[in-house]
Design an enzyme around this catalytic site. Structure first.
Site, PDB file in Angstrom:
ATOM      1  N   LYS A 569      23.545 126.311  43.174  1.00  8.94           N
ATOM      2  CA  LYS A 569      22.996 125.496  42.099  1.00  8.94           C
ATOM      3  C   LYS A 569      23.091 124.055  42.567  1.00  8.94           C
ATOM      4  O   LYS A 569      23.722 123.772  43.590  1.00  8.94           O
ATOM      5  CB  LYS A 569      23.788 125.684  40.799  1.00  8.94           C
ATOM      6  CG  LYS A 569      25.305 125.504  40.973  1.00  8.94           C
ATOM      7  CD  LYS A 569      26.120 125.923  39.744  1.00  8.94           C
ATOM      8  CE  LYS A 569      26.165 127.410  39.507  1.00  8.94           C
ATOM      9  NZ  LYS A 569      25.494 127.795  38.265  1.00  8.94           N
ATOM     10  N   LYS A 681      19.762 135.678  37.023  1.00  6.48           N
ATOM     11  CA  LYS A 681      19.177 136.264  38.241  1.00  6.48           C
ATOM     12  C   LYS A 681      20.217 137.121  38.971  1.00  6.48           C
ATOM     13  O   LYS A 681      19.915 138.228  39.420  1.00  6.48           O
ATOM     14  CB  LYS A 681      18.651 135.147  39.152  1.00  6.48           C
ATOM     15  CG  LYS A 681      17.440 134.436  38.561  1.00  6.48           C
ATOM     16  CD  LYS A 681      17.148 133.097  39.230  1.00  6.48           C
ATOM     17  CE  LYS A 681      16.151 132.320  38.375  1.00  6.48           C
ATOM     18  NZ  LYS A 681      15.968 130.921  38.824  1.00  6.48           N
TER      19      LYS A 681
END
Length: 841
Positions: A569, A681
């Protein structure tokens, strides 16, 4: 023993990739060769791999065009309500494989290229990512486009065609170095320029007030040139449009007032106008109040609203005759969704068009504006909220400033009427922040000018109502909604993890791809030994494939039987990559202390970009790479612990890493991550989550059962209580010997022996001004990681938890999210009907 299947043979057996009929394959080969010879190679004798990629892309694109035209024709005939999703970011990644998936062409194209002596995966690898986004917000917009098309909604994504997207990240001597992303260098086969729809956008100038209304005069004009990209729905023959605007200087730019010798400079100065669409601002969750950024925001809004109103006025396909002039019907035909406050200028711009150009009364125009617009909030971090200086606004958009002042005057009148004498509330709720330099609070503008305001996970929407937007919620509670984010299962399961999609389809059929709630049926197989084995086997294959990719790119030896522990991220203090680092160091110290114990082997991977101006984030990357240098070269550790920084994390790397993950790290301080979508995900791709009760993690635990996630740390209430009491890092440092050891090692240069004080700023931040309370969650995090290690030693139980997680993923499809936006905000009804396929397709 039969020899192992080739990659091509293995791919052929995956039914979710579509059928490869003989006629189909022959037609694709013919089309491929036509493109190769007539549109690409021409007078060159030898085709490059890139030529082959373009030939394949154009062959696949041919299958889109007929459907695209038919879809737009269908909308003109039916004249449905249309939704306009305006976003400064669309993080699309690659288009070739996604298009093949949605058109059921994957196996046919694979077979066609194979028969031509080519490997389709090698060709797919030639495509550049369309990196027109920073992270979650931009990728969400891309998932939403896929879902809107798959649900048959008349939807348009509007944004900017940045010449340079998010920078490419190189790691040089352990540091991040940025490189421009020249993604259009070789051309983009997926876009079509539409110069016939070019629009003028005005800046600067001044206003003149006349009895018949206000004129904005002496402006500088920049042209907005649209480029259209097709957005195919999943096997329903709908193809929607993403329209991205590029800035062009008008022909007469600067030439009317040039003098002798000024001509060359006047032509060179055209660049100044065209800089508007040059580059994506690389900040995630951070506001940078630069004039160029405000220009970008107004540019996309002005061009888009002109397009919306043009389309509203004409009725029939291909016609330019004006049919509709009654703007009271606009909210029945148009919904505008603002993706964060970046397109907030749509509100004053729509008012300017309705009042100044279309001559509506203010009250009528305002009613139309509010009923048309809706606003999605994406963050509660104060440094991320857009607050534009009034003097910049006055200079760049003088008419819009007047309109904002008038919106505010009428708004504060209402507030004062409802809460007489409450001056504190008046100043808190004003669109204009006084004190120091006056600023316009864009979130307040969005709330006042929209009929719906939503957060992106339940906990985030609840926080909005009790903190940042409390006063607005008290005044108009009916405006506030929740729309928990989702991801498209086409890209994030079928495309990136066909092996898993196939073992699921073998048990419950293929309908889950359209209706992800059907994954619940996998609960019937949670004790089915064959299914448990199949799920574990797919994970192992994905890990081996990713291991090969990593060893090719990083020259590190990886143990594919180790636990793949992944945190990918954007690098940000609130996402707490530093907490992950402290666990790595603690685990390293424990192995060193007792090297003969049976430790669960781990490969920890951390990836993500730091905004170029975010010093602390760049230091965090340097710390991760430094820890890796020590850990990966310690012979006592061997292959029991490896630390890898995943360079240049982007959509395409996510598609490789996520299917290979065992453990997903979602460890933000409770109350800071609005939703997260990477978490979803990983869950869909068979990883278990270690995480705090933050963002959508809360709902993931609800759906899969909290006992099937590794939840740790403070909840929002605990964080609030700690804020009231006062957070003192030294209390944890003095009480927890392993924490003290880890911090001391960072501080004295154990991980940076050549520069012992390299990380003193990080240590100082953690000890004295850590807004995100890393130490407060350290002890529980380490304990939770011990539970992770214990479970990983029991593969059957681990995989049973994985199945519970996959079965609980239904809610996190962006199809569900978009269906809720459609019904509860836009006043539209999704459809699962297919359009008829164009002839010969």
């Amino acid at each position: 023993m039969s020899k192992p299947l080739s990659d091509h043979e293995r791919r052929k057996q995956i039914s979710v990739r579509g059928l490869a009929g003989v006629e189909n394959v022959a037609e694709l080969k013919q089309s491929f060769n036509r493109h190769l010879h007539f549109t690409l190679v021409k007078d060159r004798n030898v085709a490059t791999r890139r030529d082959y990629y373009f030939a394949l892309a154009n062959t696949v694109r041919d299958h889109l065009i007929g459907r695209w035209i038919r879809t737009q024709q269908h909308y003109y005939e039916k004249d449905p309500k249309r939704v306009y999703y305006i976003s400064l970011e669309f993080y699309m990644g690659r288009s070739l494989q996604n298009t093949m998936v949605n058109l059921a062409l994957e196996n046919a194209c694979d077979e066609a290229t194979y028969q031509l002596g080519l490997d389709m995966e090698e060709l797919e690898d030639m495509e550049e990512d369309a990196g027109l986004g920073n992270g979650g917000l931009g990728r969400l917009a891309a998932c939403f486009l896929d879902s809107m098309a798959s649900l048959g909604l008349a939807a348009y994504g509007y944004g900017i065609r940045y010449e340079f997207g998010i920078f490419n990240q190189k790691i040089v001597n352990g540091w991040q170095v940025e490189e421009a992303d020249d993604w259009l260098r070789y051309g983009n086969p997926w876009e079509k320029a539409r110069p016939e729809y070019m629009r003028p956008v005005h800046f600067y100038g001044r206003t003149e007030h006349h009895p018949d209304g206000v004129k904005w005069v002496d402006t500088q004009v920049v042209l907005a040139l649209p480029y259209d990209t097709p957005v195919p729905g999943y096997r329903n023959n709908y193809v929607n449009t993403m329209r991205l605007w590029s800035a062009k200087a008008p022909c007469e730019f600067n030439l009317k007032d040039f003098n002798v010798g000024g001509y060359i400079q006047a032509v060179l100065d055209r660049n100044l106008a065209e800089n508007i669409s040059r580059v994506l601002y690389p900040n995630d969750n951070f506001f940078e109040g630069k004039e160029l950024r405000l220009k970008q925001e107004y540019f996309v809004v002005s061009a888009t609203l002109q397009d919306i109103i043009r389309r509203f006025k004409v009725s029939k396909f291909g016609s330019r005759e004006i049919a509709r002039t009654d703007f009271s019907k606009l909210p029945d035909k148009v919904a505008i969704q603002l993706n964060d406050t970046h397109p907030a200028m749509a509100i004053p711009e729509l008012m300017r068009v309705l009042v100044d150009e279309e001559k509506l009364q203010w009250e009528n125009a305002w009613d139309i504006c509010v009923r048309t617009c809706a606003y999605t909030n994406h963050t509660v971090l104060p440094e991320a909220l857009e607050r534009w200086p009034v003097d910049l606004f006055a200079h760049l958009l003088p008419r819009h400033l007047e309109i904002v002042y008038e919106i505010n005057r009428r708004h504060l009148e209402k507030v004062a009427a409802k809460y007489p004498g409450d001056n504190g509330r008046l100043s808190r709720m004003s669109l204009i922040e006084e004190g120091g330099q006056k600023r316009i609070n864009m979130a307040h503008l969005c709330i006042v000018g929209s009929h719906a305001v939503n957060g992106v996970a339940q906990i985030h929407s609840d926080i909005l109502k009790v903190t940042v937007f409390k006063d607005f919620y008290e005044m108009e509670p009916e405006k506030f909604q929740n729309k928990t984010n989702g991801i498209t299962p086409r890209r994030w399961l079928v495309m990136c993890n066909p092996g898993l999609a196939e073992v699921i389809a073998e048990r419950i059929g293929e309908d889950f791809i359209r209706d992800l709630d059907q994954l619940r049926r996998l609960l019937n197989f949670v004790n089915d030994e064959a299914f448990i084995r199949d799920v574990a086997k797919v994970k192992q294959e994905n890990k081996l494939k990713f291991t090969a990719h990593l060893e090719e790119h990083y020259k590190v030896k990886i143990n594919p039987n180790s636990m793949f522990d992944i945190q990918v991220k954007r690098i940000h203090e609130y996402k707490r990559q530093l907490l992950n680092c402290l666990h790595i160091i603690t685990y390293y110290n424990r192995i060193k202390k007792d090297p003969n114990k049976q430790w669960t082997p781990r490969t920890v991977m951390i990836g993500g970009k730091a905004a170029p101006g975010y010093h602390t984030a760049k230091m965090i990357i340097r710390l991760i790479t430094a820890i890796g240098e020590v850990v990966n070269n310690d012979p006592v550790i061997g292959d029991r612990l490896k630390v890898i920084f995943l360079e240049n994390y982007r959509v395409t790397l996510a598609e490789k890493a996520i299917p290979a993950a065992d453990l997903s790290e979602q460890i933000s301080t409770a109350g800071t991550e609005a939703s997260g979508t990477g978490n979803m995900k990983f869950m869909l791709n068979g990883a278990l989550t270690i995480g705090t009760m933050d963002g959508a993690n809360v709902e993931m635990a609800e759906e899969a059962g909290e006992e099937n996630l590794f939840i740790f740390g403070m909840r929002v209430d605990d964080v609030d209580a700690l804020d009231r009491k006062g957070y003192h890092a030294d209390e944890y440092y003095n009480r927890l010997p392993e924490l003290k050891q880890a911090i001391d090692q960072i501080a004295v240069g154990f991980f940076s022996p050549k520069q012992p004080d390299l990380f003193k700023e990080i240590v100082n931040m953690l000890m004295h001004h850590d807004r995100f309370k890393v130490f407060a969650d350290y002890e529980d995090y380490i304990k939770c990681q011990e539970k992770v290690n214990d479970l990983y030693k029991n593969p059957r139980e681990w995989t049973r938890k994985v199945i519970h997680n996959i079965a609980g993923c239904g809610k996190f499809s962006s199809d569900r999210t978009i269906a809720q936006y459609a019904r509860q905000i836009w006043g539209m009804e999704p459809t699962l009907e297919k359009l008829p396929a164009p002839d010969g397709m």
